[in-house]
Motif scaffolding. Sequence first.
Motif, PDB file in Angstrom:
ATOM      1  N   LYS A  39      23.266  14.781 -30.139  1.00  0.00           N
ATOM      2  CA  LYS A  39      23.146  16.238 -30.105  1.00  0.00           C
ATOM      3  C   LYS A  39      21.971  16.678 -29.246  1.00  0.00           C
ATOM      4  CE  LYS A  39      21.997  20.450 -32.019  1.00  0.00           C
ATOM      5  NZ  LYS A  39      20.748  21.205 -31.907  1.00  0.00           N
TER       6      LYS A  39
ATOM      7  N   TYR B 146      28.656   7.983 -32.622  1.00  0.00           N
ATOM      8  CA  TYR B 146      28.906   9.395 -32.904  1.00  0.00           C
ATOM      9  C   TYR B 146      28.971  10.181 -31.601  1.00  0.00           C
ATOM     10  CZ  TYR B 146      27.577   7.989 -37.619  1.00  0.00           C
ATOM     11  OH  TYR B 146      27.514   7.366 -38.835  1.00  0.00           O
ATOM     12  N   LYS B 147      29.727  11.253 -31.651  1.00  0.00           N
ATOM     13  CA  LYS B 147      29.940  12.066 -30.452  1.00  0.00           C
ATOM     14  C   LYS B 147      29.593  13.523 -30.737  1.00  0.00           C
ATOM     15  CE  LYS B 147      33.597  13.363 -27.178  1.00  0.00           C
ATOM     16  NZ  LYS B 147      35.035  13.165 -26.843  1.00  0.00           N
ATOM     17  N   SER B 148      28.681  14.060 -29.937  1.00  0.00           N
ATOM     18  CA  SER B 148      28.313  15.469 -30.046  1.00  0.00           C
ATOM     19  C   SER B 148      28.764  16.178 -28.776  1.00  0.00           C
ATOM     20  CB  SER B 148      26.806  15.625 -30.229  1.00  0.00           C
ATOM     21  OG  SER B 148      26.453  16.987 -30.362  1.00  0.00           O
TER      22      SER B 148
ATOM     23  N   SER C  43      29.998  16.371 -23.539  1.00  0.00           N
ATOM     24  CA  SER C  43      29.796  15.565 -24.740  1.00  0.00           C
ATOM     25  C   SER C  43      29.000  14.314 -24.408  1.00  0.00           C
ATOM     26  CB  SER C  43      31.142  15.181 -25.374  1.00  0.00           C
ATOM     27  OG  SER C  43      31.882  14.361 -24.490  1.00  0.00           O
TER      28      SER C  43
ATOM     29  N   PRO D 102      23.611  10.170 -34.299  1.00  0.00           N
ATOM     30  CA  PRO D 102      24.216  11.496 -34.108  1.00  0.00           C
ATOM     31  C   PRO D 102      23.188  12.551 -33.715  1.00  0.00           C
ATOM     32  CG  PRO D 102      24.091  10.949 -36.439  1.00  0.00           C
ATOM     33  CD  PRO D 102      23.715   9.711 -35.694  1.00  0.00           C
TER      34      PRO D 102
ATOM     35  N   PRO E 120      27.060  15.392 -35.392  1.00  0.00           N
ATOM     36  CA  PRO E 120      28.351  14.970 -35.971  1.00  0.00           C
ATOM     37  C   PRO E 120      28.155  14.231 -37.283  1.00  0.00           C
ATOM     38  CG  PRO E 120      27.753  13.555 -34.136  1.00  0.00           C
ATOM     39  CD  PRO E 120      26.738  14.654 -34.163  1.00  0.00           C
ATOM     40  N   GLU E 121      29.081  14.457 -38.208  1.00  0.00           N
ATOM     41  CA  GLU E 121      29.021  13.784 -39.509  1.00  0.00           C
ATOM     42  C   GLU E 121      29.895  12.539 -39.549  1.00  0.00           C
ATOM     43  OE1 GLU E 121      30.163  16.694 -42.333  1.00  0.00           O
ATOM     44  OE2 GLU E 121      28.299  17.845 -42.192  1.00  0.00           O
TER      45      GLU E 121
END
Length: 340
Positions: A225, A80-82, A215, A221, A301-302
Amino acid sequence: MNLEKKLEKIEKQLDEMSKSRFPYSDPRIFGLQNPAASGDEIDLRELWDALWNGKWIIIGITFLFAIASVIFALSLPNIYKSEALLAPAEENSGGGLSRMAGCLGGLASLAGVDLVGAKADKTTIAVEILKSREFISKFVRKHKILIPLMAVKGWDRTQDTLIIDNNIYDEKSRKWVRAPKPPREAEPSALEAYEKFINLMSISVDENTGLVNLSVEHYSPYLAKEWVDLLILDINEEIKSRDVAEANKSIAFLSGQLEKTALAELKVVFYELIEEQTKTVMFAKVRDEYVFKTIDDAVVPELKVKPRRAFLVIAITFLGGVLGLVVVLIRYLIGGGRER
């Protein structure tokens, strides 16, 4: 009639001359067949027949690669990428050398010193500090993220827990158990942590607007964040502490020079410089977003950003089909498969 006979005679002579001059022009002299029918060239129809006869080999290899690609794609954990969007904070007050350049610009130019040219863009400096080994190593130590950075192989969504690789870190004994190649040791070094983290972090600056996109990618996730928020907080604190330290040194230096001079004009200049440095210290203490102001906060991120499983399955399956064709062609060419 005589003219026609003469023309026929000339044609016969030319024909005899051409045959006598080029005696090897007729391939039948040596019993050669049509080059198109020669065995040294591959017949397209024969090649197609070979591929058709080997169709089950091609289908079998392609099928195996398709199954393997699905298993491989499903085995990969989600990443996941925040990200956060930042803007350079307004320069209400500068630090150190830049303020001295503003007040002493005239005197410095007379002395041949370009203080204005020495001023650097604070945003550029902050971005380079973010990517530096010293800052990232300090960040890893400060927030104690070496284990989730170096020993994690996935994330359990249902329990919101990190999946630790037992071949790297033993949770029961709380020891690093990996066996790296010398000179590296079981516990990852600061350089290893930097190399790992710099691949997870991404920083881009829009040249037109000056906005900065920061990022972080991770299996969790929530952790992605959290790290973005901590990076923003730490870089603001880092630049702030540097400017405060520089301003305090400037105040100490200017105070010393103020006591030494007896000229009223220079005393006025020194007082103004001390006032500016005092403003810098005060400004830094009351402002949290010192160098970067957050325009769009990082969120959890979802949806995953990696891996692209459909693309992997298609690419690996296609590779299997190509490999099947190659195997059949090799059998046809050198495996005794050129059947007549």
